[in-house]
Design a protein around this motif. Structure first.
Motif, PDB file in Angstrom:
ATOM      1  N   GLU A   1       0.828  -1.215   0.000  1.00 43.77           N
ATOM      2  CA  GLU A   1       0.000   0.000   0.000  1.00 43.77           C
ATOM      3  C   GLU A   1       0.856   1.256   0.000  1.00 43.77           C
ATOM      4  O   GLU A   1       0.486   2.267  -0.605  1.00 43.77           O
ATOM      5  CB  GLU A   1      -0.948  -0.009   1.196  1.00 43.77           C
ATOM      6  N   ARG A   2       2.010   1.191   0.665  1.00 44.25           N
ATOM      7  CA  ARG A   2       2.891   2.360   0.679  1.00 44.25           C
ATOM      8  C   ARG A   2       3.406   2.679  -0.726  1.00 44.25           C
ATOM      9  O   ARG A   2       3.772   3.810  -1.019  1.00 44.25           O
ATOM     10  CB  ARG A   2       4.077   2.119   1.628  1.00 44.25           C
ATOM     11  N   HIS A   3       3.443   1.676  -1.578  1.00 41.80           N
ATOM     12  CA  HIS A   3       3.904   1.868  -2.961  1.00 41.80           C
ATOM     13  C   HIS A   3       2.729   2.016  -3.926  1.00 41.80           C
ATOM     14  O   HIS A   3       2.901   1.949  -5.142  1.00 41.80           O
ATOM     15  CB  HIS A   3       4.784   0.697  -3.397  1.00 41.80           C
ATOM     16  N   GLY A   4       1.528   2.199  -3.359  1.00 41.35           N
ATOM     17  CA  GLY A   4       0.355   2.388  -4.199  1.00 41.35           C
ATOM     18  C   GLY A   4      -0.115   1.132  -4.890  1.00 41.35           C
ATOM     19  O   GLY A   4      -0.797   1.209  -5.926  1.00 41.35           O
ATOM     20  N   GLU A   5       0.205  -0.021  -4.337  1.00 43.87           N
ATOM     21  CA  GLU A   5      -0.185  -1.295  -4.943  1.00 43.87           C
ATOM     22  C   GLU A   5      -1.371  -1.902  -4.197  1.00 43.87           C
ATOM     23  O   GLU A   5      -1.598  -1.629  -3.019  1.00 43.87           O
ATOM     24  CB  GLU A   5       1.001  -2.268  -4.938  1.00 43.87           C
ATOM     25  N   ASP A   6      -2.121  -2.764  -4.894  1.00 41.81           N
ATOM     26  CA  ASP A   6      -3.301  -3.389  -4.297  1.00 41.81           C
ATOM     27  C   ASP A   6      -2.898  -4.390  -3.214  1.00 41.81           C
ATOM     28  O   ASP A   6      -1.829  -5.012  -3.283  1.00 41.81           O
ATOM     29  CB  ASP A   6      -4.112  -4.118  -5.372  1.00 41.81           C
TER      30      ASP A   6
END
Length: 531
Positions: free
Chosen positions: A431-436
């Protein structure tokens, strides 16, 4: 000449490789293999100068080098290629023909009457202490030989190449013992014959060398080092085949042996009439040859270690470290066949993976799976499980095979719960990397299955089959994201208490009758009271 050694259930046989050699089940193949998994026209080997190219001809079951399927491969000395249940070993000997052409192993009459002295290799006498030697000149000569021998042994100790060691030894042997010629022969384990590997002369001229076949046989069979001298002047031996007929005045010959294993022979001779080997020469000679044997044995050991390391690396991808050690030590065998065993099977499957794969670039999906499986497998190994296989985004894990373990059901459930809890921190990083986020469902079942190494020799996989596996897979389909669903059998096999709730019994596709299942929330440490 380079050669292929074929190793199958009938033993080993050797084929020289020259030009183009065909490999397959067809009776007209250069190398005909009697194995149903081998195609009629399976592969060919092309020779181009000193290089050899192996080419698979689109065979049904493939050709494998170190477990990896190959289509074309430039062969290197020591390569092992698997075709079906057959192993092909390639040995590159571009200089062997030339060396062999320089050595004639003569089959003259028995030379035992010409033997001047013998030493059993296992009982080598020591040089006399300095105070017991009255001849100072002899003492200096002995010292110089020992010094040269010591230097040679030091050089050998730093070299793991058999060819390089033999080159050094042959050159130094000529210098130390003032010999005219040195021949080193190594045993070919496939044929049982001694093969010349090094021929050296004091004057550097490449000329034919004759060695006595009967002498070689005595050295090999009796494990004895010996000196032969020309006995033509002795009337008792006037009818015997004399060494002088070959222009040889004196010969030393010793077996290359280590820990009772015979590797070959070192043969020295003097032709000029000024070289006469003594017992002290033989003692020093045997000592040096012993070190040669250690170098040869070490080279074989290094090659075996390299092969074992490759095999171990393959096992480490699927088995826990403790199981790998037992497989490598021979305590556990993964041979073809199967046996009935009670195991616990775990399946873990990523939910919504198909839709995720459609939205995300393929390279990102592969990178995500690699990171995910890295975490999952670490958890599996920490609980003693064995990765049976990867099925797309799912993983199948065994507990209780190939090695028996205490409480496999408990370990499987504990492993599953840790997978779910560890996934939370894994998702926070995503989530910190904008991933699901990733969510998984896990199903577990215990029961009797057939386990073993199933498949052909090159694609063999340790796995299990049976209804217990099918039920575990179906329970995984039933599990919702974040859930661990176990069967009634697994619940019964738990030795510790668990916090769980019973789920409605439902029919599972491919399984007769309804199956009871349970949603596990926590595995407690208290043990169940005895029944």
């Amino acid at each position: 000449m380079s050669r292929i050694v074929v190793r199958d259930k009938s033993g080993e046989r050797e084929h020289p490789i020259e030009g183009t050699s065909s490999i397959g089940r067809h009776p007209r193949s250069t190398i005909c293999l009697h194995d149903s998994l081998v195609s009629k026209r399976h592969a060919i080997i092309h020779q181009k100068g000193d290089e050899y190219l192996f080419e698979d001809l689109g065979s049904a079951n493939g050709s494998f080098l170190d477990g990896v399927r190959i289509t074309k491969h430039k062969l290197k000395d020591g390569d092992e290629i698997t075709l079906g249940k057959v192993t092909l070993l390639f040995y590159a000997d571009p200089e062997e023909d030339l060396i062999s052409s320089l050595v004639n192993i003569s089959q003259v009459s028995d030379t035992s009457s010409q033997v001047h002295d013998r030493i059993e290799v296992e009982r080598v006498e020591q040089f006399l202490p300095e105070r017991q030697v009255s001849d100072l000149g002899l003492l200096r000569t002995d010292y110089e030989k020992l010094r040269l021998g010591h230097e040679l042994l030091q050089n050998i100790g730093l070299d793991n190449s058999i060819a390089s060691v033999l080159e050094k030894v042959s050159n130094e042997m000529l210098r130390i013992f003032h010999a005219d010629r040195c021949v080193i022969l190594l045993l070919n384990p496939s044929t049982g014959k001694l093969v010349p590997k090094v021929v050296r002369t004091m004057d550097g001229v490449e000329d034919k060398v004759s060695v006595s076949g009967s002498v070689l046989r005595e050295v090999q069979e009796k494990k004895t080092a010996l000196i032969l001298s020309d006995t033509s002047s002795d009337e008792r031996f006037s009818e015997a085949a004399s060494l002088v007929m070959q222009g040889i005045h004196s010969v030393m010959c010793a077996p290359i042996m280590h820990d009772g294993e015979f590797f070959g022979v070192v043969h020295l001779d003097g032709q000029k009439g000024v070289t006469s080997f003594t017992r002290k020469d033989l003692q020093l000679f045997v000592g040096i040859v012993r070190s040669v044997a250690m170098a040869v044995a070490n080279a074989h050991l290094i090659r075996k270690i390299e092969r074992d390391a490759r095999t171990k690396a393959q096992f480490e991808r699927l088995l826990s470290p403790s199981v790998v050690e037992q497989v490598m030590s021979g305590k556990v065998t993964l041979e073809q066949g199967g046996q009935l065993r009670d195991v616990t099977v775990l399946f873990a499957d990523i939910r919504g993976f198909t839709s995720m794969a459609r939205r995300v670039e393929a390279t990102h999906v592969v990178a995500m799976l690699n990171r995910y499986f890295e975490m999952i497998v670490d958890i599996v190994f920490s609980h003693g499980g064995t990765v049976d296989k990867y099925i797309g985004d799912a993983v199948m894990v065994l507990f209780g095979a190939p090695v028996d373990m205490d409480n496999p059901a408990d370990k499987a459930v504990a492993c599953a719960l840790e997978m779910q809890s560890s996934l939370e921190s894994f998702n926070m990083a995503r989530e910190r990397h904008g991933e699901d986020r990733i969510q998984i469902g896990i199903g577990i079942n215990s029961g009797e299955v057939v386990v073993g190494a199933i498949g052909s020799s090159q694609t063999m996989q340790y796995t299990c089959i049976g209804d217990a596996v099918n039920i575990a897979s179906r329970l995984t389909d039933k599990a919702k994201p974040g859930q661990v669903v176990i069967s009634e059998n697994t619940l019964a096999d738990l030795t510790g208490k668990a916090e769980y709730e019973e789920l409605p019994s439902i029919p599972l596709k491919g399984i007769d009758g309804n199956i009871k299942s349970y949603l596990v929330h926590e595995l407690l440490t208290d043990t169940k009271p005895p029944k």
